[in-house]
Design an enzyme around this catalytic site. Sequence first.
Site, mmCIF file in Angstrom:
data_model
loop_
_atom_site.group_PDB
_atom_site.id
_atom_site.type_symbol
_atom_site.label_atom_id
_atom_site.label_comp_id
_atom_site.label_asym_id
_atom_site.label_seq_id
_atom_site.Cartn_x
_atom_site.Cartn_y
_atom_site.Cartn_z
ATOM 1 N N ASN A 123 40.571 34.023 45.053
ATOM 2 C CA ASN A 123 40.316 34.519 43.697
ATOM 3 C C ASN A 123 41.642 34.826 43.017
ATOM 4 O O ASN A 123 42.652 35.076 43.682
ATOM 5 C CB ASN A 123 39.459 35.790 43.748
ATOM 6 N N HIS B 243 43.140 37.401 39.914
ATOM 7 C CA HIS B 243 42.775 38.578 39.119
ATOM 8 C C HIS B 243 43.955 38.951 38.222
ATOM 9 O O HIS B 243 45.103 38.957 38.682
ATOM 10 C CB HIS B 243 42.415 39.736 40.049
ATOM 11 N N ASP C 62 37.560 42.488 43.883
ATOM 12 C CA ASP C 62 39.002 42.320 43.688
ATOM 13 C C ASP C 62 39.805 42.885 44.856
ATOM 14 O O ASP C 62 40.943 43.322 44.692
ATOM 15 C CB ASP C 62 39.464 42.940 42.362
HETATM 16 C C1 GRF Z 1 41.921 34.895 34.334
HETATM 17 O O1 GRF Z 1 42.731 35.832 33.679
HETATM 18 C C2 GRF Z 1 41.643 35.320 35.743
HETATM 19 O O2 GRF Z 1 42.659 36.110 36.297
HETATM 20 C C3 GRF Z 1 40.408 36.157 35.607
HETATM 21 O O3 GRF Z 1 39.665 35.544 34.596
HETATM 22 C C4 GRF Z 1 40.538 34.825 33.739
HETATM 23 C C5 GRF Z 1 40.012 33.428 33.675
HETATM 24 O O4 GRF Z 1 40.667 32.661 32.699
HETATM 25 N N1 GRF Z 1 39.723 36.256 36.859
HETATM 26 P P1 GRF Z 1 40.378 31.108 32.603
HETATM 27 O O5 GRF Z 1 38.877 30.939 32.469
HETATM 28 O O6 GRF Z 1 40.893 30.463 33.847
HETATM 29 O O7 GRF Z 1 41.098 30.662 31.372
#
Ligand code: GRF
Length: 226
Positions: free
Chosen positions: A112, A114, A150
Site C-alpha cells: 500500500n 499512504h 495504514d
Molecule cells: C495517494 O495519495 C495515495 O497515497 C493514497 O491515495 C492517493 C491515490 O491517488 N492512498 P491516485 O488515485 O493514485 O492518484
Amino acid sequence: MNSPTAPLPLAVLISGRGSNMLAIARACAEGRVAARVVSVIADRADAAGIQAAASIGLPTQVLEARALPRAEFEARLGQALEASGAQLIALAGFMRILSAAFVAAWDGRLLNIHPSLLPHYRGLDTHRRVLAAAEREHGASVHYVTEQLDGGPLICQGRLSIGAGDTESSLAARVHRLEHRIYPMVIGLICAGRLTLSGSTVLLDGRPLAAPLQVSEDGAVERTGA
Ligand code: GRF
C-alpha cells in the site's frame, strides 16, 4: 550477466484517479520495473483510473463494493486476482479496509501507499492535518499491508520539507510526485528479488531494513541504520 526473467504479474487496486497506477504501469512499460500489470481493479464504477487504465490497454475490472457484503466482495476480489495470475498486489488509492483473512492470504505480496510519513497521520486528510499541526516535514510511505489500517512493515518513505507557502493542494501535488517515484521503485526492488518480507521484517538484499528507505524530492535514495 543478468538472465532475462519473466515479468512479475502485478495487480493494482484503485478507487479514484489512479495516478499511482499509471506511474507503475509506465515504469513497467518502459522496462524500469520487471512487472506486467495483469489487472487493474476498482471497487467503484466511477473511479476515473479505470478509464485511464483501459485507454492504455490494461485489463480492467470493476467490482462494486457498495452492492455487496464485505465477505462477498472479498471472495470475488480474490477470485479475480487468482484468475489474473497476479503474484503481487499494489493498493493505490484503494479506499477499502481488507479483512485479516484476505490480508493473510496475500501475506508478503500486498503493498500500500499512504500520503504521510507513517506511523504519523494514518487515515484521511493527511495534508490538511499536517498543515494544521505546523509540521515541517511530510511525505508518503510504501508498506506491506497488515490488517491494521495504514500499519504494516514500512519499506520506503518519500520525504519533503514543508514551505511557508505550501497549501493542501501544493502538498498534494508534491506528495503525488514523490509517490510516483517511490511506488515503482519499491515494486522494482521486489521484482528484482531484492526486497522481501520475512515475518514482519523487511529484508533488502538479504539484510533487515533498520529503517525505511528514504527518498528526497531530488530523487536521492538513502538506506539508514545497520
Ligand atoms: C495517494 O495519495 C495515495 O497515497 C493514497 O491515495 C492517493 C491515490 O491517488 N492512498 P491516485 O488515485 O493514485 O492518484
